[in-house]
Motif scaffolding. Structure first.
Motif, mmCIF file in Angstrom:
data_model
loop_
_atom_site.group_PDB
_atom_site.id
_atom_site.type_symbol
_atom_site.label_atom_id
_atom_site.label_comp_id
_atom_site.label_asym_id
_atom_site.label_seq_id
_atom_site.Cartn_x
_atom_site.Cartn_y
_atom_site.Cartn_z
ATOM 1 N N CYS A 188 42.782 23.541 72.949
ATOM 2 C CA CYS A 188 41.935 23.491 74.148
ATOM 3 C C CYS A 188 40.498 23.960 73.947
ATOM 4 C CB CYS A 188 42.584 24.244 75.314
ATOM 5 S SG CYS A 188 44.102 23.458 75.884
ATOM 6 N N GLN A 192 41.218 28.951 80.892
ATOM 7 C CA GLN A 192 41.192 27.980 81.983
ATOM 8 C C GLN A 192 41.762 26.631 81.510
ATOM 9 O OE1 GLN A 192 37.202 26.980 83.188
ATOM 10 N NE2 GLN A 192 37.872 26.267 85.200
ATOM 11 N N ARG A 193 41.355 26.198 80.322
ATOM 12 C CA ARG A 193 41.829 24.912 79.793
ATOM 13 C C ARG A 193 43.319 24.958 79.467
ATOM 14 N NH1 ARG A 193 36.861 23.861 75.551
ATOM 15 N NH2 ARG A 193 35.240 23.444 77.094
ATOM 16 N N CYS A 226 45.627 26.918 80.825
ATOM 17 C CA CYS A 226 46.374 26.959 82.088
ATOM 18 C C CYS A 226 46.371 25.592 82.765
ATOM 19 C CB CYS A 226 45.800 28.017 83.017
ATOM 20 S SG CYS A 226 46.077 29.700 82.430
ATOM 21 N N GLY A 227 45.262 24.862 82.660
ATOM 22 C CA GLY A 227 45.160 23.534 83.248
ATOM 23 C C GLY A 227 45.984 22.488 82.526
ATOM 24 N N ARG A 228 46.277 22.748 81.251
ATOM 25 C CA ARG A 228 47.052 21.795 80.455
ATOM 26 C C ARG A 228 48.500 21.722 80.935
ATOM 27 N NH1 ARG A 228 47.201 22.223 73.961
ATOM 28 N NH2 ARG A 228 48.624 23.941 74.373
ATOM 29 N N GLY A 229 49.012 22.845 81.432
ATOM 30 C CA GLY A 229 50.335 22.840 82.045
ATOM 31 C C GLY A 229 51.501 22.826 81.086
ATOM 32 N N ASP A 230 51.336 23.379 79.897
ATOM 33 C CA ASP A 230 52.485 23.513 79.006
ATOM 34 C C ASP A 230 52.505 24.915 78.421
ATOM 35 O OD1 ASP A 230 50.881 23.703 76.660
ATOM 36 O OD2 ASP A 230 50.779 21.540 76.530
ATOM 37 N N ASP A 231 53.479 25.169 77.570
ATOM 38 C CA ASP A 231 53.592 26.527 77.023
ATOM 39 C C ASP A 231 53.464 26.557 75.502
ATOM 40 O OD1 ASP A 231 55.938 25.261 76.437
ATOM 41 O OD2 ASP A 231 57.245 26.830 77.188
ATOM 42 N N HIS A 246 50.048 30.430 74.570
ATOM 43 C CA HIS A 246 49.747 31.251 75.737
ATOM 44 C C HIS A 246 48.334 31.816 75.581
ATOM 45 C CE1 HIS A 246 50.030 34.452 78.717
ATOM 46 N NE2 HIS A 246 51.036 33.756 79.233
ATOM 47 N N TYR A 247 47.610 31.871 76.678
ATOM 48 C CA TYR A 247 46.220 32.324 76.613
ATOM 49 C C TYR A 247 46.078 33.755 76.094
ATOM 50 C CZ TYR A 247 46.863 34.746 81.084
ATOM 51 O OH TYR A 247 47.294 35.578 82.075
#
Length: 163
Positions: free
Chosen positions: A15, A96-97, A99-104, A107-108
């Motif tokens: 990301c 932000q990117r 979390c927006g991607r929507g997978d695991d 982890h940020y």
């Protein structure tokens, strides 16, 4: 126009904008370069992070596990023809990117560790390195900056490779 380095390897954590930059740069240069989206830097970082190993065909033989030493050997083989473009971004933008991607996948909270591993790789690799920050410039601006650096042969010195 002929350039010494015709292979560009895009590296960086998930990301940060590698693939977007890769695709846009290919259009911008009209396929002038051979572009690779991740290679040895990602092996170095993610093999360490996930404690995993990959296989590869290197110098005429099959390597069961790509150790750090083997990965750097591959870079030594590529150093006269390839440049590593390390794409990074501010942690808040990456978060932000991700979390927006929507997978695991990543982890940020792991971003600082991954950046540290990439920094270690950048210190060790014999490849010339260009560092671009996708949180500060648009993709088109990054393309122009990258192309300009390639034309001028402006690669980062080892001492300048840091986050």
């Amino acid at each position: 126009m002929t350039h010494a380095k015709k292979i560009i390897i895009f590296e960086g954590i998930d990301c940060v904008g590698k693939t977007t930059l890769y695709k846009r740069f290919n259009e911008y240069t009209q396929s002038e370069y051979l572009l690779i989206d991740r290679l040895t830097g990602s092996m170095f970082v993610y093999n360490t992070f996930f404690n995993r190993y990959t296989t590869a065909w290197v110098a005429g033989k099959f390597i069961e596990s790509m150790s750090r030493q083997t990965i750097l050997y591959v870079d030594m083989y590529l150093k006269d023809i390839a440049v590593c473009v390390y794409v990074t971004a501010d942690d808040s933008i990456i978060r932000q990117r991700l979390c927006g991607r929507g997978d695991d996948k990543i982890h940020y909270l792991n971003v600082p560790v991954l950046k540290q591993l990439y920094n270690e790789y950048l210190q060790l690799t014999p490849l010339d390195v260009i560092i671009l920050d996708s949180s500060k410039l648009s993709t088109d601006q990054l393309c122009m900056q990258l192309y300009d650096k390639l034309l001028k042969g402006e690669y980062n010195e080892k001492a300048n490779r840091h986050e």
